[in-house]
Each structure stands twice: as C-alpha cells, then as structure tokens.
Enzyme design. Structure first.
Site, PDB file in Angstrom:
ATOM      1  N   GLY A   8       0.846  -1.200   0.000  1.00 59.43           N
ATOM      2  CA  GLY A   8       0.000   0.000   0.000  1.00 59.43           C
ATOM      3  C   GLY A   8       0.876   1.242   0.000  1.00 59.43           C
ATOM      4  N   TYR A   9       0.302   2.348   0.462  1.00 55.50           N
ATOM      5  CA  TYR A   9       1.029   3.625   0.438  1.00 55.50           C
ATOM      6  C   TYR A   9       2.358   3.519   1.194  1.00 55.50           C
ATOM      7  CZ  TYR A   9      -3.350   5.508  -1.300  1.00 55.50           C
ATOM      8  OH  TYR A   9      -4.466   5.742  -2.057  1.00 55.50           O
ATOM      9  N   ALA A  10       2.343   2.912   2.368  1.00 56.00           N
ATOM     10  CA  ALA A  10       3.560   2.850   3.177  1.00 56.00           C
ATOM     11  C   ALA A  10       4.582   1.875   2.587  1.00 56.00           C
ATOM     12  CB  ALA A  10       3.205   2.449   4.609  1.00 56.00           C
ATOM     13  N   GLU A  58     -17.258  11.386   2.360  1.00 54.89           N
ATOM     14  CA  GLU A  58     -16.827  11.321   0.950  1.00 54.89           C
ATOM     15  C   GLU A  58     -17.717  10.350   0.161  1.00 54.89           C
ATOM     16  OE1 GLU A  58     -12.470  10.748   0.969  1.00 54.89           O
ATOM     17  OE2 GLU A  58     -12.393  12.911   0.611  1.00 54.89           O
ATOM     18  N   LYS A 115      -7.712  18.781  -3.920  1.00 54.55           N
ATOM     19  CA  LYS A 115      -7.675  17.348  -3.588  1.00 54.55           C
ATOM     20  C   LYS A 115      -7.189  16.538  -4.806  1.00 54.55           C
ATOM     21  CE  LYS A 115      -9.720  13.953  -0.812  1.00 54.55           C
ATOM     22  NZ  LYS A 115     -10.266  12.774  -1.452  1.00 54.55           N
ATOM     23  N   ALA A 169      -3.407   8.380   4.266  1.00 56.00           N
ATOM     24  CA  ALA A 169      -2.500   7.983   3.191  1.00 56.00           C
ATOM     25  C   ALA A 169      -1.249   8.868   3.193  1.00 56.00           C
ATOM     26  CB  ALA A 169      -3.219   8.083   1.859  1.00 56.00           C
ATOM     27  N   GLN A 170      -1.429  10.180   3.422  1.00 52.67           N
ATOM     28  CA  GLN A 170      -0.257  11.062   3.342  1.00 52.67           C
ATOM     29  C   GLN A 170       0.783  10.698   4.414  1.00 52.67           C
ATOM     30  OE1 GLN A 170      -0.643  15.271   4.596  1.00 52.67           O
ATOM     31  NE2 GLN A 170      -2.797  14.925   4.993  1.00 52.67           N
ATOM     32  N   ASN A 199       2.585  -8.842  -1.094  1.00 50.15           N
ATOM     33  CA  ASN A 199       1.278  -8.191  -1.161  1.00 50.15           C
ATOM     34  C   ASN A 199       0.213  -9.185  -1.601  1.00 50.15           C
ATOM     35  OD1 ASN A 199      -0.121  -5.644  -0.781  1.00 50.15           O
ATOM     36  ND2 ASN A 199      -0.524  -5.676  -2.976  1.00 50.15           N
ATOM     37  N   LYS A 200      -0.980  -8.986  -1.072  1.00 52.80           N
ATOM     38  CA  LYS A 200      -2.116  -9.872  -1.374  1.00 52.80           C
ATOM     39  C   LYS A 200      -2.422  -9.900  -2.873  1.00 52.80           C
ATOM     40  CE  LYS A 200      -5.844 -10.052   1.709  1.00 52.80           C
ATOM     41  NZ  LYS A 200      -6.874  -9.327   2.415  1.00 52.80           N
TER      42      LYS A 200
HETATM   43  P1  NAD Z   1     -13.408   7.802  11.591  1.00 49.36           P
HETATM   44  O1  NAD Z   1     -13.115   7.016  12.809  1.00 49.36           O
HETATM   45  O2  NAD Z   1     -12.709   9.064  11.380  1.00 49.36           O
HETATM   46  O3  NAD Z   1     -14.976   8.111  11.494  1.00 49.36           O
HETATM   47  C1  NAD Z   1     -15.937   7.133  11.855  1.00 49.36           C
HETATM   48  C2  NAD Z   1     -17.223   7.815  12.258  1.00 49.36           C
HETATM   49  O4  NAD Z   1     -18.184   6.816  12.565  1.00 49.36           O
HETATM   50  C3  NAD Z   1     -17.071   8.680  13.503  1.00 49.36           C
HETATM   51  O5  NAD Z   1     -17.582   9.958  13.244  1.00 49.36           O
HETATM   52  C4  NAD Z   1     -17.868   7.926  14.553  1.00 49.36           C
HETATM   53  O6  NAD Z   1     -18.494   8.785  15.501  1.00 49.36           O
HETATM   54  C5  NAD Z   1     -18.902   7.205  13.707  1.00 49.36           C
HETATM   55  N1  NAD Z   1     -19.451   6.032  14.389  1.00 49.36           N
HETATM   56  C6  NAD Z   1     -18.796   5.148  15.178  1.00 49.36           C
HETATM   57  N2  NAD Z   1     -19.656   4.226  15.667  1.00 49.36           N
HETATM   58  C7  NAD Z   1     -20.871   4.517  15.148  1.00 49.36           C
HETATM   59  C8  NAD Z   1     -22.160   3.934  15.263  1.00 49.36           C
HETATM   60  N3  NAD Z   1     -22.391   2.850  16.015  1.00 49.36           N
HETATM   61  N4  NAD Z   1     -23.178   4.492  14.570  1.00 49.36           N
HETATM   62  C9  NAD Z   1     -22.984   5.582  13.802  1.00 49.36           C
HETATM   63  N5  NAD Z   1     -21.786   6.190  13.681  1.00 49.36           N
HETATM   64  C10 NAD Z   1     -20.745   5.656  14.333  1.00 49.36           C
HETATM   65  O7  NAD Z   1     -13.164   6.785  10.375  1.00 49.36           O
HETATM   66  P2  NAD Z   1     -12.941   7.137   8.834  1.00 49.36           P
HETATM   67  O8  NAD Z   1     -13.905   8.132   8.368  1.00 49.36           O
HETATM   68  O9  NAD Z   1     -12.887   5.829   8.153  1.00 49.36           O
HETATM   69  O10 NAD Z   1     -11.504   7.780   8.807  1.00 49.36           O
HETATM   70  C11 NAD Z   1     -10.367   7.049   9.273  1.00 49.36           C
HETATM   71  C12 NAD Z   1      -9.138   7.949   9.163  1.00 49.36           C
HETATM   72  O11 NAD Z   1      -8.841   8.147   7.798  1.00 49.36           O
HETATM   73  C13 NAD Z   1      -9.339   9.313   9.777  1.00 49.36           C
HETATM   74  O12 NAD Z   1      -8.165   9.705  10.378  1.00 49.36           O
HETATM   75  C14 NAD Z   1      -9.656  10.184   8.599  1.00 49.36           C
HETATM   76  O13 NAD Z   1      -9.268  11.528   8.804  1.00 49.36           O
HETATM   77  C15 NAD Z   1      -8.837   9.522   7.508  1.00 49.36           C
HETATM   78  N6  NAD Z   1      -9.445   9.765   6.198  1.00 49.36           N
HETATM   79  C16 NAD Z   1      -9.032  10.870   5.527  1.00 49.36           C
HETATM   80  C17 NAD Z   1      -9.586  11.154   4.314  1.00 49.36           C
HETATM   81  C18 NAD Z   1      -9.141  12.387   3.584  1.00 49.36           C
HETATM   82  O14 NAD Z   1      -8.157  12.992   4.002  1.00 49.36           O
HETATM   83  N7  NAD Z   1      -9.820  12.805   2.550  1.00 49.36           N
HETATM   84  C19 NAD Z   1     -10.575  10.325   3.759  1.00 49.36           C
HETATM   85  C20 NAD Z   1     -10.967   9.198   4.478  1.00 49.36           C
HETATM   86  C21 NAD Z   1     -10.388   8.925   5.707  1.00 49.36           C
END
Ligand code: NAD
Length: 390
Positions: A10-12, A167, A372, A311-312, A35-36
């Site tokens: 992956g990225y890393a 997203e 982005k 990812a970054q 890798n898978k």
């Molecule tokens: P996250 O943990 O950031 O968000 C999960 C969300 O689900 C939280 O808001 C949480 O409150 C909610 N949640 C948890 N349990 C729940 C429940 N039972 N019912 C309803 N909601 C519930 O996970 P993510 O969005 O997958 O992100 C993971 C990481 O990846 C983060 O650090 C994020 O910033 C990063 N990320 C970044 C980007 C980007 O930079 N564009 C995109 C995707 C993810």
C-alpha cells in the site's frame, strides 16, 4: 547479503521499497515485497469507484510496473502470521519467508465495535474489490425495484460521518440520480441516509467547514441522522440507539478503523485498538528490529494527539523507514520521523469539497476539490504512476 522484507504494497510499503532502492543497491540487499494482490490500490478514491464514477482499473496499479528495474522481488501472497522471534513470515498458502529486516505495512482493519450484525450484513469500503461489489449491488437494487417494488431497495444508508463516510455520501448524492434515471425511477422514491453516533458530522473538524459540508450535502438530498449510534444491522433493516428502524438492503459501514490483527497476534506491543506502538524511528517498541508503518502503527504527534491513519502519513512513513533502514545498513544514526501534515480535504462528490491546508487555510467548493485532485496527481507523480494501470 541482507534480506529486507516488506509486508504490504500500500502507500507505506510501496514508498518504503522505492525509497530503499534509491540508496541501497541489489548487491547490498535483497528486497522482497509481499502483497495480497499484484497491484497497488489507490484506496483514497474508493468512494468514487463504489458509485461507478471512476473505473476500478484506474485504482489498481501494477506493482511490477511501479517497481520496474528496481530489483524488488514481488511475492503475491497473503500473510497469515509473523514470527518475529524466528524472523519468519508465513503465508496463507504455506510458503514461508525469512528476513534480516522486516517492515510491516499491512494497513488497518474495519472497527465494528461489536455492533450486532454489522460485520455480517454491511458493506465496507477498504479495497477495489469491495468498491466493485458496492457498485454492482446499487445497480441491482434499482433493477430489482422494477420487479419487487420494495421501497427498502431504494433506501441507502452510510454508517459513520467521518471523512470516509462523508466522501462516500457525497459521491452517492451525485450518482444516485443517474442510477435512477437509467432505471426509469423517480428520484422522489430514492432516500440516502448518513447515520452518525456523534452529535454532528465530521466530528472534530472546524465548524464552518462542517456547516459547509452539511449544507452542500443536504441540498443534494442527504438525510443526516446525528447523535444516532447504529446498534444493529439485520437483513433488510438497521436499528439505531433511539429505537428508530430504517428498512434498507444497503448499509455501508465507515464507522472506524483499528490496527491489523496480524500485528497483535505476532506479539508486537499494541495500544487497545490494535495499532503497534513504535519509537521515534518507527520501530516496534517491543521488537526494535522491526519497522511498523502506516495505519498499522500508533504515533503520537507534536500536539500530543495520535496521528490519524491517513495515506499522506503512510506515504511519509514509508520514505522515513526506507531512509532509516539505509542508515542502519550504513552504520549511520537513525533519523526521527517528522510528520508533515499538509492538510485534510474531504470531497463532497463531483466538484465539491471542504478542507484545510497549510495548517489553517480553509478551502471550499471547486477550489477545494481541485486541491484534492492535485494532491492525488502529486502522489501519482511521486510513485511514477502517471500513465500506469493494472
Ligand atoms: P473515523 O473514525 O474518522 O470516522 C468514523 C465515524 O463513525 C465517527 O464519526 C464515529 O463517531 C462514527 N461512528 C462510530 N460508531 C458509530 C455507530 N455505532 N453508529 C454511527 N456512527 C458511528 O473513520 P474514517 O472516516 O474511516 O476515517 C479514518 C481515518 O482516515 C481518519 O483519520 C480520517 O481523517 C482519515 N481519512 C481521511 C480522508 C481524507 O483525508 N480525505 C478520507 C478518508 C479517511
């Protein structure tokens, strides 16, 4: 000769392999990348592929092309166990690999929080294959509706309103009208829910950016349910803590991530969510001869908060670990990992986004979307993939 084994492409893992080969010749070390799949996946764009907005082949980049001429042996296989005391890695098909230096870059896993039925009945979006499955499922919901007339087929639920959830919801908001049009179904019959346990969407993000995201998505028909933790998923329905039940055949879970179980099972010291504790050089605190990088590790940033699994940062850790292994081979001092968080941008569908770059500069709308896209281009240029696909 040293044998460096990198687990995960992956990225890393990819960046680690590329960085290593900038400094370490094939007469000094043999490098194996396990890798898978035979391809690297651009998982930051899975939400686009999940709705058909981007072809899945553009998210799969051949590892052999990305590492062409670099003398890295690519082993296509699934890691089943890491035995650090024996310096051995086992693969699911029975093969074993021994190493002198190991880099674990196996990414994260979905966190289900023990929610009843979530693992069994919800989709997740962590690979290109899962994105394809979601796209095919959405298409089939519209097709089935024409025969079954079950309103639950046209009700789509995304669980979690973190960056991943938002997203995906943004892409769905833009794509569902097209699915409906193609099936000859009115959008009045289609419902898109985003259910979030916290009091608001994008928890922890700046209020004005959150408000902009919410306004944009609401105007495109997204129904937000906040302060509403999902407690159960069953075939045909999802239940939230308030007791409310939504009848649906589509729940996509983006409720969080945890470390990699292989890392826990290997006996590396981890924090409660399974991410490996590492020192300032990204080496396991319990096994300093092993680097653990990307989403699989737990690093406290300058502000005293854990670094997010992005990812970054995975990309930066790949480069940092590659440099440090080089330093080790040369007998030079190791360099502490210095994260450089360039920003956080969440897309809200086609041509809309919100985010923050250079610490505090806020961006909205098309500009944010273009920023982005530009960061994605920068990544592709970095790994030498501008014109590659699988
Ligand atoms: P996250 O943990 O950031 O968000 C999960 C969300 O689900 C939280 O808001 C949480 O409150 C909610 N949640 C948890 N349990 C729940 C429940 N039972 N019912 C309803 N909601 C519930 O996970 P993510 O969005 O997958 O992100 C993971 C990481 O990846 C983060 O650090 C994020 O910033 C990063 N990320 C970044 C980007 C980007 O930079 N564009 C995109 C995707 C993810």
């Amino acid at each position: 000769m040293e044998h460096i084994v990198i687990l995960g492409g992956g990225y890393a893992g990819l960046l680690c392999a590329q960085e290593l080969r900038k400094h370490v010749s094939s007469s000094d070390a043999e490098i194996t990348l396990v890798n898978k799949h035979a391809y690297h996946q651009l998982i930051t764009q899975l939400h686009e592929t999940a709705v058909g907005a981007r072809p899945d082949r553009s998210l799969r980049l051949s590892l052999s092309k990305l590492l062409e001429g670099k003398n890295v042996e690519i082993v296509k296989g699934t890691v089943s166990a890491i035995l650090p005391d024996e310096r051995l890695v086992e693969l699911q098909d029975g093969r074993t690999i021994t190493y002198d230096k190991l880099v674990v870059a196996l990414g994260s896993e979905t966190e289900y929080f023990g929610i009843a039925g979530m693992k069994e009945h919800a989709f997740t979006l962590k690979s290109v294959n899962q994105a394809r499955l979601i796209r095919a499922h959405i298409e089939s919901c519209f097709a089935r509706y024409l025969y079954e007339r079950d309103p639950a087929l046209l009700r789509f639920v995304v669980g979690g309103a973190g960056f991943s959830g938002i997203e995906l919801v943004g892409e769905l908001a833009d794509a569902l009208p097209q699915f409906a049009l193609e099936a000859g179904i009115s959008m009045d019959q289609v419902e898109l829910y985003n259910i979030e346990a916290a009091p608001g969407i994008l928890p922890g993000f700046d209020k004005d950016l959150v408000d902009a995201a919410q306004t944009s998505l609401t105007s495109r028909g997204v129904r937000f349910m906040t302060g509403a933790a999902i407690t159960q998923v069953e075939p045909g329905r999802v239940t939230v803590k308030t007791g409310e039940v939504i009848e649906t055949h589509t729940v996509i879970w983006t409720g969080g991530v945890r470390g990699n179980q292989l890392v826990v099972d290997a006996g590396f010291e981890t924090e409660p969510r399974g991410r490996a504790k590492v020192n300032e050089y990204l080496q396991s605190v319990s096994h300093p001869d092993v680097y653990i990088i990307g989403d699989a590790c737990f690093v406290i940033g300058e502000e005293g908060r854990p670094l997010p699994p992005t990812a970054q940062l995975a990309w930066q850790m790949g480069i940092a670990s590659g440099k440090n292994i080089t330093n080790e081979l040369r007998g030079a001092a190791l360099e502490p990992f210095k994260p450089n968080i360039l920003g956080a941008l969440a897309s809200l569908g086609r041509k809309d986004a919100v985010g923050k770059v250079f610490k505090s500069y806020k961006m909205y709308g098309k500009m944010a979307y273009m920023a982005k896209e530009a960061s994605q281009m920068r990544y592709l240029a970095k790994i030498g993939a501008m014109f590659h696909s699988s």
